[in-house]
Design a protein around this motif. Structure first.
Motif, mmCIF file in Angstrom:
data_model
loop_
_atom_site.group_PDB
_atom_site.id
_atom_site.type_symbol
_atom_site.label_atom_id
_atom_site.label_comp_id
_atom_site.label_asym_id
_atom_site.label_seq_id
_atom_site.Cartn_x
_atom_site.Cartn_y
_atom_site.Cartn_z
ATOM 1 N N PRO A 49 0.811 -1.237 0.000
ATOM 2 C CA PRO A 49 0.000 0.000 0.000
ATOM 3 C C PRO A 49 0.836 1.276 0.000
ATOM 4 C CG PRO A 49 -0.871 -1.567 1.588
ATOM 5 C CD PRO A 49 0.415 -2.160 1.104
ATOM 6 N N ALA A 50 1.978 1.249 0.688
ATOM 7 C CA ALA A 50 2.839 2.445 0.738
ATOM 8 C C ALA A 50 3.416 2.778 -0.636
ATOM 9 C CB ALA A 50 3.960 2.232 1.738
ATOM 10 N N ASP A 51 3.792 1.727 -1.372
ATOM 11 C CA ASP A 51 4.345 1.934 -2.718
ATOM 12 C C ASP A 51 3.291 2.520 -3.650
ATOM 13 O OD1 ASP A 51 6.740 0.943 -1.849
ATOM 14 O OD2 ASP A 51 6.296 -1.126 -2.505
ATOM 15 N N ILE A 52 2.018 2.034 -3.470
ATOM 16 C CA ILE A 52 0.936 2.544 -4.330
ATOM 17 C C ILE A 52 0.715 4.039 -4.072
ATOM 18 C CG2 ILE A 52 -1.545 2.381 -4.791
ATOM 19 C CD1 ILE A 52 -1.274 -0.661 -4.127
ATOM 20 N N GLU A 53 0.759 4.444 -2.799
ATOM 21 C CA GLU A 53 0.571 5.869 -2.467
ATOM 22 C C GLU A 53 1.705 6.729 -3.046
ATOM 23 O OE1 GLU A 53 0.114 6.446 1.675
ATOM 24 O OE2 GLU A 53 -1.743 5.265 1.802
ATOM 25 N N LEU A 54 2.944 6.218 -2.929
ATOM 26 C CA LEU A 54 4.082 6.965 -3.496
ATOM 27 C C LEU A 54 3.963 7.132 -5.012
ATOM 28 C CD1 LEU A 54 7.087 5.455 -1.501
ATOM 29 C CD2 LEU A 54 6.342 7.842 -1.480
ATOM 30 N N ALA A 55 3.510 6.048 -5.670
ATOM 31 C CA ALA A 55 3.336 6.109 -7.131
ATOM 32 C C ALA A 55 2.253 7.118 -7.504
ATOM 33 C CB ALA A 55 2.977 4.723 -7.662
ATOM 34 N N ALA A 56 1.128 7.104 -6.719
ATOM 35 C CA ALA A 56 0.034 8.041 -6.991
ATOM 36 C C ALA A 56 0.480 9.483 -6.783
ATOM 37 C CB ALA A 56 -1.165 7.729 -6.091
ATOM 38 N N LEU A 57 1.260 9.719 -5.696
ATOM 39 C CA LEU A 57 1.774 11.060 -5.441
ATOM 40 C C LEU A 57 2.695 11.544 -6.569
ATOM 41 C CD1 LEU A 57 2.578 10.874 -1.616
ATOM 42 C CD2 LEU A 57 0.982 12.451 -2.700
ATOM 43 N N CYS A 58 3.522 10.637 -7.049
ATOM 44 C CA CYS A 58 4.460 10.979 -8.148
ATOM 45 C C CYS A 58 3.693 11.367 -9.415
ATOM 46 C CB CYS A 58 5.387 9.787 -8.411
ATOM 47 S SG CYS A 58 6.673 10.131 -9.609
ATOM 48 N N ILE A 59 2.644 10.552 -9.730
ATOM 49 C CA ILE A 59 1.836 10.851 -10.922
ATOM 50 C C ILE A 59 1.120 12.191 -10.760
ATOM 51 C CG2 ILE A 59 -0.176 10.087 -12.256
ATOM 52 C CD1 ILE A 59 0.742 7.166 -11.525
ATOM 53 N N GLN A 60 0.540 12.433 -9.549
ATOM 54 C CA GLN A 60 -0.155 13.708 -9.290
ATOM 55 C C GLN A 60 0.803 14.905 -9.433
ATOM 56 O OE1 GLN A 60 -1.851 13.324 -5.404
ATOM 57 N NE2 GLN A 60 -3.601 12.075 -6.083
ATOM 58 N N LYS A 61 1.991 14.726 -8.907
ATOM 59 C CA LYS A 61 2.980 15.803 -8.968
ATOM 60 C C LYS A 61 3.323 16.177 -10.418
ATOM 61 C CE LYS A 61 7.732 16.755 -7.539
ATOM 62 N NZ LYS A 61 8.944 16.189 -6.916
ATOM 63 N N VAL A 62 3.565 15.154 -11.210
ATOM 64 C CA VAL A 62 3.912 15.396 -12.620
ATOM 65 C C VAL A 62 2.743 16.030 -13.368
ATOM 66 C CG1 VAL A 62 4.518 14.272 -14.788
ATOM 67 C CG2 VAL A 62 5.640 13.566 -12.677
ATOM 68 N N TRP A 63 1.538 15.489 -13.121
ATOM 69 C CA TRP A 63 0.353 15.988 -13.831
ATOM 70 C C TRP A 63 0.030 17.444 -13.457
ATOM 71 C CZ3 TRP A 63 -2.461 15.724 -17.869
ATOM 72 C CH2 TRP A 63 -3.756 16.283 -17.910
ATOM 73 N N ARG A 64 0.050 17.720 -12.127
ATOM 74 C CA ARG A 64 -0.252 19.092 -11.697
ATOM 75 C C ARG A 64 0.796 20.091 -12.215
ATOM 76 N NH1 ARG A 64 -1.971 17.767 -5.402
ATOM 77 N NH2 ARG A 64 -4.088 17.011 -5.877
ATOM 78 N N GLY A 65 2.047 19.662 -12.205
ATOM 79 C CA GLY A 65 3.108 20.525 -12.762
ATOM 80 C C GLY A 65 2.866 20.823 -14.233
ATOM 81 N N HIS A 66 2.481 19.760 -14.980
ATOM 82 C CA HIS A 66 2.208 19.924 -16.420
ATOM 83 C C HIS A 66 1.042 20.894 -16.652
ATOM 84 C CE1 HIS A 66 1.427 18.978 -20.606
ATOM 85 N NE2 HIS A 66 0.175 18.637 -20.281
ATOM 86 N N VAL A 67 -0.045 20.737 -15.873
ATOM 87 C CA VAL A 67 -1.234 21.609 -16.028
ATOM 88 C C VAL A 67 -0.891 23.055 -15.706
ATOM 89 C CG1 VAL A 67 -3.511 22.113 -15.064
ATOM 90 C CG2 VAL A 67 -2.902 19.759 -15.631
ATOM 91 N N GLU A 68 -0.137 23.287 -14.605
ATOM 92 C CA GLU A 68 0.215 24.653 -14.209
ATOM 93 C C GLU A 68 1.144 25.316 -15.232
ATOM 94 O OE1 GLU A 68 -1.014 26.521 -11.810
ATOM 95 O OE2 GLU A 68 -2.374 24.851 -11.362
ATOM 96 N N ARG A 69 2.101 24.549 -15.750
ATOM 97 C CA ARG A 69 3.003 25.106 -16.766
ATOM 98 C C ARG A 69 2.241 25.505 -18.024
ATOM 99 N NH1 ARG A 69 6.567 21.185 -14.757
ATOM 100 N NH2 ARG A 69 5.878 19.644 -16.303
ATOM 101 N N LYS A 70 1.239 24.688 -18.387
ATOM 102 C CA LYS A 70 0.413 24.980 -19.560
ATOM 103 C C LYS A 70 -0.396 26.259 -19.350
ATOM 104 C CE LYS A 70 -2.485 22.493 -22.851
ATOM 105 N NZ LYS A 70 -3.247 21.247 -23.114
ATOM 106 N N LYS A 71 -0.981 26.403 -18.115
ATOM 107 C CA LYS A 71 -1.756 27.614 -17.805
ATOM 108 C C LYS A 71 -0.862 28.859 -17.835
ATOM 109 C CE LYS A 71 -5.349 25.520 -14.872
ATOM 110 N NZ LYS A 71 -5.853 25.413 -13.482
ATOM 111 N N THR A 72 0.354 28.711 -17.259
ATOM 112 C CA THR A 72 1.305 29.835 -17.230
ATOM 113 C C THR A 72 1.710 30.249 -18.640
ATOM 114 O OG1 THR A 72 2.150 28.961 -15.140
ATOM 115 C CG2 THR A 72 3.490 30.632 -16.252
ATOM 116 N N LYS A 73 1.931 29.270 -19.490
ATOM 117 C CA LYS A 73 2.317 29.547 -20.882
ATOM 118 C C LYS A 73 1.202 30.293 -21.619
ATOM 119 C CE LYS A 73 3.962 27.212 -25.079
ATOM 120 N NZ LYS A 73 2.966 27.784 -25.969
ATOM 121 N N ILE A 74 -0.046 29.828 -21.415
ATOM 122 C CA ILE A 74 -1.190 30.490 -22.059
ATOM 123 C C ILE A 74 -1.326 31.930 -21.568
ATOM 124 C CG2 ILE A 74 -3.722 30.476 -22.234
ATOM 125 C CD1 ILE A 74 -3.482 27.347 -22.099
ATOM 126 N N ALA A 75 -1.179 32.114 -20.219
ATOM 127 C CA ALA A 75 -1.275 33.468 -19.651
ATOM 128 C C ALA A 75 -0.167 34.371 -20.172
ATOM 129 C CB ALA A 75 -1.220 33.385 -18.125
#
Length: 792
Positions: A202-228
């Protein structure tokens, strides 16, 4: 745009032209200007203003549909082009440089650098399109006939020893086995990983989910910043809105309207030509007889008036003097007789003075520079200003106030055709009437003045004999019995006549020189930009060759040498060389406007011929080519263009004697390199995005030529790379490695070319003028020092 808009542009151009003519042709002549800088500034101002008129008139002529107005505009356009070339020649002679920097003039007139571009008139190509097509078809047929395109020879197979063959097979087999072994090892490693995998905690699954969330949120924010950021740059005007990068509907409609206007222009021109034929026929049938009879009656009245005034019948005016046109001038018989007698005296007095004039001409040219320095600088006499004044007056008196409310479609006017063709028909009839009236006058003299009849005949014979004088030697035609096709075929077979590529001058990219004036103020001679080279080529080569009227009256340029950084010897013997040059120049004249290209022009003027080239004897053209160059007259639209990469190896005196204009082509500056990278990448289907740092690329490519850039882009922007651009945009780093493999043009090489150019006649004059200015600046300083010493 509508035809009313083009008519208004025409009127605006004439308004500016009227202002210029009043400044150039004042009521009282201008005093000579002693300050060379002030004089050049005045000429440069005229030059820039004439360019603006030229640009307006070229647009109007290209899109106006009224055929008679277009003919008036064409005459004015030729005059403006001619005056532009004269002003350019004036600037070269006064500033002693082929390149001029007018950024301060542009600032004063509130113009952009783009407004200084010399447009190439569209009618240069459109009005001779039929001739160009005929030449193209003729050349393609000749190329097919002689099969100029050589077939590639099959590669020769070298013999190979068995030992070498076995070694090659061994290397290939070992490489195959190694690739197979590596593939098997990779598969075995993948199988081991599959068996080793355990169920995730279960701990490994949470770490993997956090890693995916981190990458995805970073990608979304960078895209918003670029558009702005993009929206902000568009709002500030620092970037273009993507919607405006695609042609808008209004732009597409305007282009469609222009194409429709050109079709309408062609239709109106065809109707105009048909109307000319109809009017000419009508005038011949209806008015020609009455016109000729009226002329005869007027001439007979003149005969009788002269007889009554002088006591004898007059001599009939010669065709060279205008024939009976002199009679119809508003002068009495006595004045006409005196005028004819004066002309005859002038002709007889002018003939023996030709040699004296030639001797005096050299003395005048020597003293010209000294007189200029003493009296000041004056504008050279113009061959176009009088014509421009006449054409401008025609517009003001006739076209400017003409009511055209009934001519909405802008078709031709028949009455104007009749007025024009009456003058033409009158001139044609006058020649026939003159012949008849000469015979009639001779009969009258025989009948009334029998004693004077023999004398008049003898005098006439003497006059005819005296007029002939010394005949000029005609150029011997060595190929009088041959057709143009056969001459072209011979030149194609020997590789002297080649099919030219369809290249536009605007493809020669380059930016404006923004600091030229500032650098010259600090006595630093700037290297010209590629934009300056493009402008000089337009003025010296394209504009004179494009118009017969301009070429005949403008300063004649026969040969241009293009020099910048880094032979056809097929006719053996002296007679063979003369034959080759004769054929080349004859074909060039028959197919004018034409360009004779001489590559490696320095080889004809070698100081010392290299050993490997002694068999070709490149210096054999040195004596004969200048002789053929002298035969090119103002009416021959033929230009010799030479290119050289190594001018130092030639005799500079002979080279400059052959080429009146030497154009130094520089390395591209930073602005030109930026434009070149951007446009060339787009031309090769590359996409210029923010990932591609063009500024850095332009900075590191200092010293590289446009040819080097094309070579690098072709190696990087391949078909495979073009397909990958959507996921992986182009970056500047990709161009650095192939650029580093090419040797640039070093600063020393460019400095050597500048030093060589300083030894040319124009370069020497510029150095002399610069040293003269320095002495003038130092003179008042020395005077002040003397005063100080005296006070002490």
């Amino acid at each position: 745009m509508s035809q009313r808009t083009y008519n208004k542009m025409w009127a605006d151009a004439h308004l500016e032209l009227s202002r210029l003519l009043t400044e150039e042709l004042p009521a009282e002549p201008l005093h000579p200007e002693k300050d060379r800088v002030v004089f050049f500034q005045r000429v440069a101002m005229f030059y820039v203003r004439y360019i603006q008129i030229f640009r307006q008139l070229e647009t109007v002529y290209d899109l106006l549909v009224h055929p008679q107005k277009r003919r008036v505009i064409r005459a004015i356009l030729d005059g403006v082009i001619g005056r532009l070339l004269e002003l350019k020649n004036e600037m070269v002679e006064k500033e002693f440089s082929e390149y001029h920097y007018m950024d301060d003039v542009l600032h004063d007139l509130k113009l952009r650098p783009a407004d200084l571009e010399i447009p190439i008139p569209c009618y240069f190509v459109t009005e001779c399109s039929r001739e160009l097509k005929e030449r193209k078809t003729m050349l393609t047929e000749i190329l097919k006939l002689v099969q100029v395109s050589e077939r590639p020879q099959p590669p020769l197979l070298k013999k190979m020893s068995p030992e070498v063959a076995i070694k090659i097979i061994q290397v290939a087999e070992r490489a195959r086995q190694g690739r197979l072994r590596a593939k098997l090892n990779e598969e075995s490693r993948n199988m081991n990983r599959m068996y080793r995998t355990k169920e995730p905690e279960p701990a490994d699954i949470e770490l993997a989910a956090l890693c995916i969330q981190k990458v995805w949120r970073g990608h979304v924010e960078r895209k918003k910043t670029k558009i702005a950021r993009d929206e902000e740059m568009i709002f500030l005007g620092m970037a273009m809105d993507p919607r405006h990068q695609v042609p808008c509907p209004a732009e597409i409609k305007a282009q469609a309207n222009e194409s429709c206007t050109r079709i309408k222009q062609q239709e109106h021109e065809e109707d105009f030509q048909k109307s000319i034929l109809a009017v000419r026929k009508q005038l011949r049938d209806v008015e020609s007889h009455d016109m000729s009879e009226k002329m005869k009656d007027q001439i007979r009245e003149w005969f009788i008036e002269c007889r009554d005034a002088t006591g004898s019948f007059p001599d009939y005016p010669n065709d060279e003097d205008g024939g009976s046109a002199l009679i119809f001038a508003e002068k009495n018989p006595q004045q006409l007789m005196e005028e004819i007698a004066e002309k005859e005296k002038e002709d007889s007095n002018n003939r023996p003075k030709v040699k004296e004039e030639k001797r005096e001409k050299g003395k005048k040219e020597k003293g010209k520079a000294e007189e200029e320095e003493e009296a000041g600088l004056k504008m050279l006499p113009s061959a176009f200003l009088s014509d421009l004044e006449v054409e401008n007056k025609t517009f003001v008196d006739f076209w400017q106030t003409r009511d055209e409310c009934t001519n909405f479609n802008q078709r031709h006017e028949v009455e104007l055709i009749k007025e024009d063709k009456r003058k033409v028909m009158e001139a044609e009839l006058r020649v026939q009437v003159d012949e008849q009236m000469r015979q009639e006058l001779a009969e009258w003299k025989l009948a009334v003045d029998k004693d004077k009849g023999g004398k008049t005949k003898a005098n006439a014979k003497k006059k005819k004999g005296s007029k002939s004088g010394k005949r000029k030697k005609k150029e011997k035609d060595l190929t009088a019995d041959r057709t143009l096709e056969s001459l072209c075929q011979e030149l194609v077979e020997l590789g002297l006549l080649k099919k030219a590529n369809n290249v536009h001058l605007q493809d020669y990219l380059g930016d404006f020189s923004y600091l030229g004036t500032t650098l010259r103020q600090y006595d630093i001679e700037p290297m010209p930009s590629l934009s300056d080279v493009r402008q000089v080529i337009s003025l010296y080569a394209i504009l004179p060759l494009g118009s017969q009227v301009v070429h005949e009256k403008a300063p004649l340029i026969k040969a241009i040498l293009l020099t910048g950084p880094t032979g056809v010897g097929k006719y053996p013997g002296k007679n063979g060389l003369a034959m080759m040059l004769h054929i080349v120049f004859k074909v060039a004249r028959l197919l004018q406007p034409s360009v004779i290209l001489i590559e490696d022009a320095e080889k004809m003027f070698y100081k010392k011929v290299p050993k490997e080239e002694k068999e070709l004897d490149p210096k054999r053209l040195k004596k004969d080519l200048p002789k053929f160059l002298k035969m090119i007259k103002g009416e021959d639209r033929v230009l010799i263009v030479g290119t050289t990469r190594d001018p130092h190896s030639s005799d500079i005196k002979s080279l400059c004697k052959m080429y009146s204009k030497i154009i130094l082509i520089p390395r591209p500056d930073y602005g030109s390199r930026y434009i070149l990278w951007k446009q060339l990448i787009k031309k090769h289907s590359g996409e210029v995005t923010k990932s591609l740092d063009l500024s850095s690329l332009a900075k590191i490519s200092d010293g590289y030529t446009p040819g080097h850039m094309v070579q690098v882009i072709q190696s990087v922007v391949t078909k495979r790379r073009i397909l990958q651009q959507a996921n992986k945009p182009l970056t500047a780093a990709e161009f650095v490695a192939p650029l580093a493999k090419i040797d640039p043009v070093f600063q020393e090489e460019e400095e050597a070319l500048k030093n060589w150019y300083a030894k040319t006649p124009l370069g020497k004059k510029r150095i002399k003028a610069a040293t003269g200015r320095e002495e003038e600046d130092e003179a008042p300083v020395k005077g002040k020092d003397k005063k100080k010493k005296g006070k002490k």
